[in-house]
Design a protein around this motif. Sequence first.
Motif, PDB file in Angstrom:
ATOM      1  N   ASP A  14      32.810  41.744  43.718  1.00 48.84           N
ATOM      2  CA  ASP A  14      33.796  41.371  44.550  1.00 48.84           C
ATOM      3  C   ASP A  14      34.612  42.875  44.219  1.00 48.84           C
ATOM      4  O   ASP A  14      35.409  43.028  43.027  1.00 48.84           O
ATOM      5  N   ARG A  17      38.489  42.247  44.122  1.00 46.62           N
ATOM      6  CA  ARG A  17      38.824  41.599  42.658  1.00 46.62           C
ATOM      7  C   ARG A  17      38.867  42.697  41.604  1.00 46.62           C
ATOM      8  O   ARG A  17      39.459  42.608  40.680  1.00 46.62           O
ATOM      9  N   ALA A  24      45.570  44.648  42.543  1.00 45.74           N
ATOM     10  CA  ALA A  24      44.430  43.877  41.995  1.00 45.74           C
ATOM     11  C   ALA A  24      44.407  44.069  40.327  1.00 45.74           C
ATOM     12  O   ALA A  24      44.179  42.794  39.762  1.00 45.74           O
ATOM     13  N   GLY A  28      44.338  40.634  38.099  1.00 42.77           N
ATOM     14  CA  GLY A  28      43.419  40.471  37.116  1.00 42.77           C
ATOM     15  C   GLY A  28      44.139  39.955  35.857  1.00 42.77           C
ATOM     16  O   GLY A  28      43.592  39.238  35.092  1.00 42.77           O
TER      17      GLY A  28
END
Length: 835
Positions: A14, A17, A24, A28
């Motif tokens: 991804d 991701r 991001a 995360g």
Amino acid sequence: MVKQTTKEHDLIVDDERTSNTVAALKQGILDNLFYVVGKRVEVATDLDHFTALAYTVRDRILARWLTTREDYAKHNVRTVYYLSAEFLMGPYLANNLLNLGIEDVIRQAVAELDLDLNHLIGRESEPGLGNGGLGRLAACYLDSLATLGVPAMGYGIRYEFGMFHQAIRDGWQVEMTDYWLRYGNPWEIRRPQACVEVGFGGHTQSWADSFGEYKVLWSPNEIVKGVPFDTPILGYRSGVANTLRLWRSEANESFYFDRFNSGDYEGAVGAKVFAENISKVLYPNDEEIRGKELRLQQQYFFTSCSLQDMIRRHETAGHSLENFHEQCTVQLNDTHPSIGVAELMRLLVDIHGFDWDKAWEITSHTFNYTNHTLLPEALERWPLRIFGLLLPRHLELIYEINARFLTIVRAKFPNDEARVARMSIIDEHGERYVRMAYLACVGSSHINGVAKLHTELLKSDVLHDFYELWPEKFINVTNGVTPRRWLAVSNPEQSELMTSKIGLGWIGDLDQLSQLERYAEDSTFRSEWRGVQHAVKVRLAQYIAEKTGVSVDPSSMFDAQVKRIHEYKRQHLNVLYILTQYYRLKKDPTLEISPRTFLFGGKAAPGYFMAKLIIKLITSVAEVVNNDPEVNRQLKVVFLPDYNVTFGQLVYPAADLSEQISTAGKEASGTGNMKFAMNGALTIGTLDGANIEIRDAVGHENFFLFGLTAAEVAARKAAGYHPHQIYESNGALREVIDGIGSGRFSRGDGSLFRPLVDSLLNSDPYLLFADYQSYVDCQDRVCKMYRDPEAWSRMSIYNAARMGQFSSDRSIRDYCKDIWNITRFEIGAGVPASK
């Protein structure tokens, strides 16, 4: 979404991701905090936030790691396997941020979460999986292998307890447990599916099979399981992530119910205790027999695990074991994994059915041996009674290897039984021993030293007989250090200044630092250089105050000697000079000298009494000097406890003077000398190890040289060395030695340092007295030069600018070209790159 296909399954990556946008990265960190750490933001600790951040960074390494492995397999590459009992990797987070190129965006993401990146970096526990230079060199080489795109894998032991924490109590070293895994390790992945079994003890049975072939069955009485833990080693902007595989020992059966039910409660868990002890602690004190046994168990354990793993990987890739040596090259980092020569023979002959000659052809073309010492006592030997009890089959194999080898020696040198005795892998003098360095020499294609002088001394002295037999085996590969950790990460101020002038290219190609030379004569740049060096010294001064309570002046000269404490490294020669200055100032408080802060750091081996006494001497002198108002504005002495990679990242950038003062002919290479010079410190040193090559590179005028050469040391000893005569003839030296012996620096206890004083007066094995006056005179030149900041800065810049050849990248290129016969591999390019 990006879809990548592998042989086994479809891997979905991804991109959103694991992208490197601030949004991001923030998500995360929050996801890993909740789903991995199991904490909400409002109750998370600093350690929780560090762990979440580490997993977020690891997420961005994994795709590179998997792609690297897939591409290596797809293109059938020749692989380097680096076997080392030590890997002193240091903290991973900052280094991985640099190599990924995401430090700035991570810093912003962390700041938007109301966190401080530098503070989180400081929360990482350091894996203490090495004693010093050997383990740190292995770490530098793994960094360079990945950066250069060389297919490689490191193998070692996942010690549960690393190198001891060092505390100083009443001036003495005290060893404390280093449980570096207390809070887990977010960088590693356990691979239980790749477990192997390793045997110890027992007995062997031999017979002839139906074809008349000689066969042997080894039946160990203890079998332990080796469980691998893998850590990705990311290259600098290369797209490559190689693997460090560390083995943990576990029992095959951790609890025996039948023994428990019969009342044998200790026996019920005995196998578990035996197995887990093997990877419990780094290098136990081997003064006692049990320590020697455990050390041999450790060495065989990780070497056997690694070779079995290599064979499995080789066969899984569809290769025949007959070409194992064509696909795999194994580097033995010192003698610790040299049992691998006998183990590979066992695996090939006993397990895979090869005849002796074919097995020896494969084995002797697989291994290469790096020697790291010129000290005869450091060339490992194992008493036959211990070796035979633990590894009975391997002793049989070594006897056979030795018999065939000595036949070659006798053919080349007939009627020279003295030579045969000297070269035998089995030392027959007195108690019989297995000489592990000799086993490595016999079973390896190449033998390399780690500095030009070191290699020449191996040829002429330590391994002279082997050089006369096989001169073609001997090659020099001078050590190097990675500029990523030791400059870009540890010295951001200087790195930023250099980058502003010559760009970022130097981080991946240290030769580009030569462009700085044109700024050495620029007074504005020299002023900027002094400014960043002062800022780094302020940071270290704050650390010293926090750790020791000693206040030091950042404008004083920071004179650093940080390395393992050993008599040959001569920390006590440094102390003799400190006391010489002390007595000078006591006699004349108006004496004009450059104010100086003497910094010491390093650990003594737990069983090495004299090294521990040297630490006590340093701390005792510090107690007197630092509390004497007549001298403490000009002199300060600091022993910083628990020296490690993290500590080194503070000291190397802040030093003005680097003490590399070992007795000539004793230091194999040194790597601290490179780290200091790379950061702009000037070196005071002997012509020993890599000092010689550093001096040639930076210019003789930019190096403070003193002392006897290796040849002069040998000649002095051969002619009969009498240190007491030097003591009698040199008034300043006599005053210093008498002061130490009188109890002046030991609270009136005249007996405390008597073993050290007696050793120096009666034997002085490392020739401190012979080099004393030359050292003092050279230090006086240092004082004079430091009072001229423009001249000092000019020399400092030239030192940093001319250190390109001491990058570990250059060392690895030399290994690839001269020893491994291997090419670089560019991920995604589909073909190997040129050498």
